[in-house]
Motif scaffolding. Structure first.
Motif, PDB file in Angstrom:
ATOM      1  N   ALA A 158       0.511  -1.038  -0.355  1.00  0.00           N
ATOM      2  CA  ALA A 158      -0.070   0.334   0.382  1.00  0.00           C
ATOM      3  C   ALA A 158       1.128   1.010   0.126  1.00  0.00           C
ATOM      4  O   ALA A 158       0.465   1.968  -0.881  1.00  0.00           O
ATOM      5  N   LEU A 159       1.436   0.834   0.623  1.00  0.00           N
ATOM      6  CA  LEU A 159       2.507   2.487   0.804  1.00  0.00           C
ATOM      7  C   LEU A 159       3.768   2.658   0.414  1.00  0.00           C
ATOM      8  O   LEU A 159       4.913   3.786   0.135  1.00  0.00           O
ATOM      9  N   GLY A 160       4.392   1.485  -0.320  1.00  0.00           N
ATOM     10  CA  GLY A 160       5.651   1.424  -1.033  1.00  0.00           C
ATOM     11  C   GLY A 160       6.946   1.130  -0.536  1.00  0.00           C
ATOM     12  O   GLY A 160       6.826   1.187   0.974  1.00  0.00           O
ATOM     13  N   THR A 161       7.448   0.649  -1.172  1.00  0.00           N
ATOM     14  CA  THR A 161       9.049  -0.138  -0.319  1.00  0.00           C
ATOM     15  C   THR A 161      10.533   1.086   0.012  1.00  0.00           C
ATOM     16  O   THR A 161      11.673   0.816  -0.172  1.00  0.00           O
TER      17      THR A 161
ATOM     18  N   GLY B  76       3.456   3.548  -5.671  1.00  0.00           N
ATOM     19  CA  GLY B  76       1.987   3.637  -5.651  1.00  0.00           C
ATOM     20  C   GLY B  76       0.635   3.047  -5.731  1.00  0.00           C
ATOM     21  O   GLY B  76       0.248   2.922  -6.538  1.00  0.00           O
ATOM     22  N   GLY B  77       1.059   1.725  -4.675  1.00  0.00           N
ATOM     23  CA  GLY B  77      -0.083   0.998  -4.637  1.00  0.00           C
ATOM     24  C   GLY B  77      -0.173  -0.286  -5.302  1.00  0.00           C
ATOM     25  O   GLY B  77      -1.117  -0.934  -5.819  1.00  0.00           O
TER      26      GLY B  77
END
Ligand code: NAI
Length: 327
Positions: free
Chosen positions: A256-259, A290-291
């Motif tokens: 959801a929030l990115g790595t 970006g999800g």
């Protein structure tokens, strides 16, 4: 403030559920500014529903500022209504005398029903994580049962294997786990998975060079990571729960929030990458932004790695062939 998102969790009154729900409600999964509504599913059995009521009372008693609602369900058609995230944790465990084929069939039934329910009522962009074992095959079944949802939104949990591998590498090198990059775990969430540190770095140094012991890789590292689940059952008398819940949080949060460019491992449907047949739910190194997740491409596969990948792939295609007639 943000609009609440709906998070469905199945097997909510189980061990992993108990280690998972409080962290989702506290904002550890989707961010400290993201309110959540929990849609909890358990089997209709009175004992399970009562246990779920108890868990809900405790969630209420935490007075989490981000917890915008809690629902208890016994039917996936209501539990998955409009859900944005679905964590499918509940599954049929292997009972005494149960053959592998019986286990596959019992779970095929559960994940066919749940896949169809997601297809019918969930958000059209629902992100699904299957934790319940056999996780890859259960995720494959759910995906195949939900033809109106994007295939790419069905994933299986390999993150516990990834985290276990990272922890073993940190211990071996005497360095902090936070410094590890470019670790990959290929294949099935089972002892056949292939944890691959050939490209990994720790604090910028090559893990392979630092360890410099191929025998340790093959005879200690791979069996330790592969059999870690069994070692925990032997020690605790129960299967890993807190570490599994932690891995589920990591998987969903990163998706959801990115790595930020960091490689993580997700079980995702193949589009043919690295020679894996389309639709096989396979552990791959990915980055998320970006999800969306993206497979890390261009990794060289040497002979030993190819053997390991073939072995875990064979196990997965056998499992998937074993349930095809049930789909
Ligand atoms: P548990 O037995 O404590 O809890 C499972 C819960 O799921 C029970 O409360 C049960 O009533 C419920 N359940 C069963 N069928 C259901 C259905 N059709 N719908 C809704 N709820 C249902 O088990 P635990 O320890 O929480 O583990 C759950 C699953 O996660 C197991 O299949 C386990 O093998 C798997 N697991 C996967 C890992 C991974 O890395 N992928 C790691 C550790 C466990």
């Amino acid at each position: 403030s943000k609009k609440p998102v709906r998070v469905a969790v199945t097997g909510a009154a189980g061990q992993i559920g108990y280690a998972l729900l409080f962290r989702i409600a506290s904002g550890e999964m989707l961010g400290k500014d993201q309110p959540v509504i929990l849609q909890l599913l358990e089997i209709p059995d009175e004992k399970a529903q009562n246990a779920l009521k108890g868990v809900i009372m405790e969630l209420e008693d935490c007075a989490f500022p981000l917890l915008a609602g809690i629902e208890a369900h016994s039917d996936p058609m209501t539990a998955f209504k409009d859900t944005d995230y679905a964590l499918l944790v509940g599954a049929r465990p292997r009972g005494p005398g149960m053959e592998r084929a019986d286990l596959l069939a019992a779970n095929a039934q559960i994940f066919t029903v749940q896949g169809k329910a997601l297809n019918a009522v969930a958000s059209r962009n629902v992100r699904v994580l299957v934790v319940g074992n056999p996780a890859n095959t259960n995720a494959y079944i759910a995906m195949k049962s939900a033809p109106d949802l994007p295939r790419k939104n069905f994933t299986a949990m390999l993150r516990l294997d990834h985290n276990r591998a990272a922890s073993q590498i940190a211990a071996k090198t005497g360095k902090a786990v936070a410094g590890i990059e470019k670790l990959a775990v290929w294949g099935n969430h089972s002892p056949t998975m292939y944890a691959d540190y050939r490209n990994a770095t720790i604090d910028g140094q090559s893990v392979k060079d630092l360890i410099n012991d191929e025998q340790w890789n093959r005879e200690v590292f791979l069996p330790t990571v592969g059999k870690r689940g069994a070692a925990i059952i032997a020690a605790r008398g129960l299967s890993s729960a807190a570490s599994a819940a932690n891995a589920a949080i990591d998987h969903m949060r990163d998706w959801a929030l990115g790595t930020n460019g960091k490689w993580v491992t997700m079980g995702i449907p193949s589009n043919g990458e690295y020679g894996i047949p389309k639709d096989v739910m396979f552990g791959y190194p990915v980055t998320c932004e970006g999800g969306e997740y993206k497979i890390v491409e261009g990794i060289a596969i040497d002979e030993f790695s190819q053997e390991c990948i073939n072995k875990t792939l064979k196990e997965l295609t056998d499992e998937q062939d074993g349930v095809k007639h049930l789909l």
